[in-house]
Design an enzyme around this catalytic site. Structure first.
Site, short mmCIF file in Angstrom:
data_model
loop_
_atom_site.label_atom_id
_atom_site.label_comp_id
_atom_site.label_asym_id
_atom_site.label_seq_id
_atom_site.Cartn_x
_atom_site.Cartn_y
_atom_site.Cartn_z
N LYS A 186 0.88 -1.18 0.00
CA LYS A 186 0.00 0.00 0.00
C LYS A 186 0.91 1.22 0.00
O LYS A 186 0.76 2.14 0.82
CB LYS A 186 -0.91 -0.07 1.24
CG LYS A 186 -2.03 0.95 1.28
CD LYS A 186 -3.18 0.64 0.35
CE LYS A 186 -4.22 1.75 0.42
NZ LYS A 186 -5.26 1.62 -0.61
N ASP A 219 -5.58 -3.39 -1.66
CA ASP A 219 -7.03 -3.30 -1.87
C ASP A 219 -7.41 -3.87 -3.24
O ASP A 219 -8.37 -4.65 -3.36
CB ASP A 219 -7.54 -1.86 -1.68
CG ASP A 219 -6.64 -0.83 -2.35
OD1 ASP A 219 -5.49 -1.16 -2.72
OD2 ASP A 219 -7.08 0.32 -2.51
N ASP A 247 -6.33 -15.67 4.28
CA ASP A 247 -7.65 -16.20 4.68
C ASP A 247 -8.62 -16.11 3.51
O ASP A 247 -9.40 -17.03 3.26
CB ASP A 247 -8.23 -15.40 5.86
CG ASP A 247 -8.07 -16.12 7.19
OD1 ASP A 247 -7.03 -16.78 7.36
OD2 ASP A 247 -8.98 -16.02 8.04
#
Ligand code: ATP
Ligand code: MG
Length: 356
Positions: A186, A219, A247
């Protein structure tokens, strides 16, 4: 002789560790691995017996062993650190310097995964720093700050840790068909810390002309994974992004019950399922042991390299084949995969396949 330390953990831990042990015993018999398996208590049972969730004797035993198999732990429910409630997973990762958390997400043969498209990717997650470096140091309110209504978290990123996680990711990519690494970051917002991480990954990428490389914002990566996870190969990222994305990837591939992982360092390695202790199904026999069984296959591959013992990679492959066979029939897999077997029966079915 190869020594393995097995730690039951909490919740579904004892059930999936027992099933995994059955599988390991079958692999040991067939491939003459010379396993010497010892067990020790951690988690709630250790808290009761010795006042700490991770006794010093267990840390010493883990340091002395060739490999560790860690059951899931319910550390969020432990008493405060001052009363012995340490996270055994965090302590072992730190003490054994297990800097790489390797988390495959792979749809079993014949299955279709959550979005109808098979997934075969690996998240290589930095395991020692980021926001989780040292929770006491890295996060605080009240006592650290004058304003009790404000909390701050510190994120640590070092060149050394970034470099070595990148090296682990590229070494892994070289063993895979697609030979591709994606750095996830990011750096448009966290310019300094994620910027430093990217500098090191780029430097390692430049040393690997045989591996293709790109960079994706975290994102955007979440969206990419849902749209087409099948496009991705090796994801190299910092601690928290890796925690979250792995996950997501595991669920897309076929569910947390299948999600294996290896915590690896230079000299030690620890097999550990990606999921937690699943207290909602503990004691019911519904837990899928595939996550930990697959983690042991990863540990065996690591041991094959470290000890130069090809029998361990043959055993790892036999375990993976046994897992695929068990997952292919509802009679030999657990309810999360649409089956009717319980944890022990699934372990026995995998062991039976390995025995041949
Ligand atoms: P913890 O607080 O220890 O992380 P949790 O409640 O978050 O526990 P997880 O183990 O992280 O639970 O998993 C979330 C859910 O996924 C569980 O509630 C459980 O239903 C399911 N699950 C996790 N592991 C398995 C498994 N091995 N087999 C079947 N279902 C599982
Ligand atoms: Mg959880």
């Amino acid at each position: 002789m190869t020594s393995i330390l097995m730690l039951d953990g909490d919740g579904i831990g004892p059930e999936i560790v027992a099933a995994t042990r059955t599988v390991m015993a079958a692999a040991d018999r067939r491939f003459a691995l010379g396993l010497h398996i010892e067990s020790a208590e951690i988690g709630f049972s250790a808290l009761k017996g010795s006042g700490t969730s991770i006794p010093g004797t267990v840390i010493d035993a883990a340091l002395a062993a060739d490999g560790v198999v860690l059951g899931p732990v319910s550390h969020n429910d432990y008493p405060p650190v001052a009363e012995g409630g340490l996270n055994p997973s965090g302590v072992l990762r730190k003490r054994l310097d297990l800097f790489a958390n390797i988390r495959p997400a792979k749809t079993p043969p014949g299955a279709s995964g959550a979005t109808g498209k098979p997934v075969d990717l690996v998240t290589v997650r930095e395991n020692t720093e980021g926001f989780y470096a040292d929770r006491n140091m890295a996060e605080g309110s009240g006592e650290l700050l004058p304003d009790a209504d404000m909390a701050l978290a510190l994120r640590k990123v070092t060149r050394r840790a970034s470099r070595r996680i990148a090296e682990a990711a590229f070494a892994l990519a070289l063993t895979r068909e697609a030979r591709h690494v994606t750095a996830v970051h990011k750096a448009n917002v966290l310019r300094v810390s994620d910027g430093l991480f990217l500098e090191e990954v780029r430097a390692v990428a430049a040393l690997h002309p045989g591996v293709t490389y790109d960079e994706v914002l975290v994102d955007a990566m979440a969206a990419h994974l849902v749209r087409d996870a099948g496009r991705h190969d090796v994801i190299c990222t910092t601690n928290m992004y890796g925690d979250i994305l792995s996950d997501l990837a595991a669920e897309l591939a076929g569910g947390l019950g299948l999600a294996a992982s290896l915590n690896a360092g230079e000299t030690h390695a620890m097999a550990q399922a990606q999921h937690g202790s699943a207290p909602d199904i503990a004691g019911t026999g519904r837990a899928n042991p595939a996550s930990l069984v697959g983690s042991v296959a990863m540990l065996f591959d690591w041991l094959a390299g470290r000890k130069d013992t090809p029998a361990f990679s043959e055993a790892a492959q036999a375990i993976r084949d046994g897992l695929d066979a068990a997952l292919a029939s509802p009679d030999t897999c657990t309810p999360d995969q649409g089956g009717r077997a319980d944890t022990a029966a699934m372990g026995a079915a995998i062991a039976h396949q390995i025995a041949g």
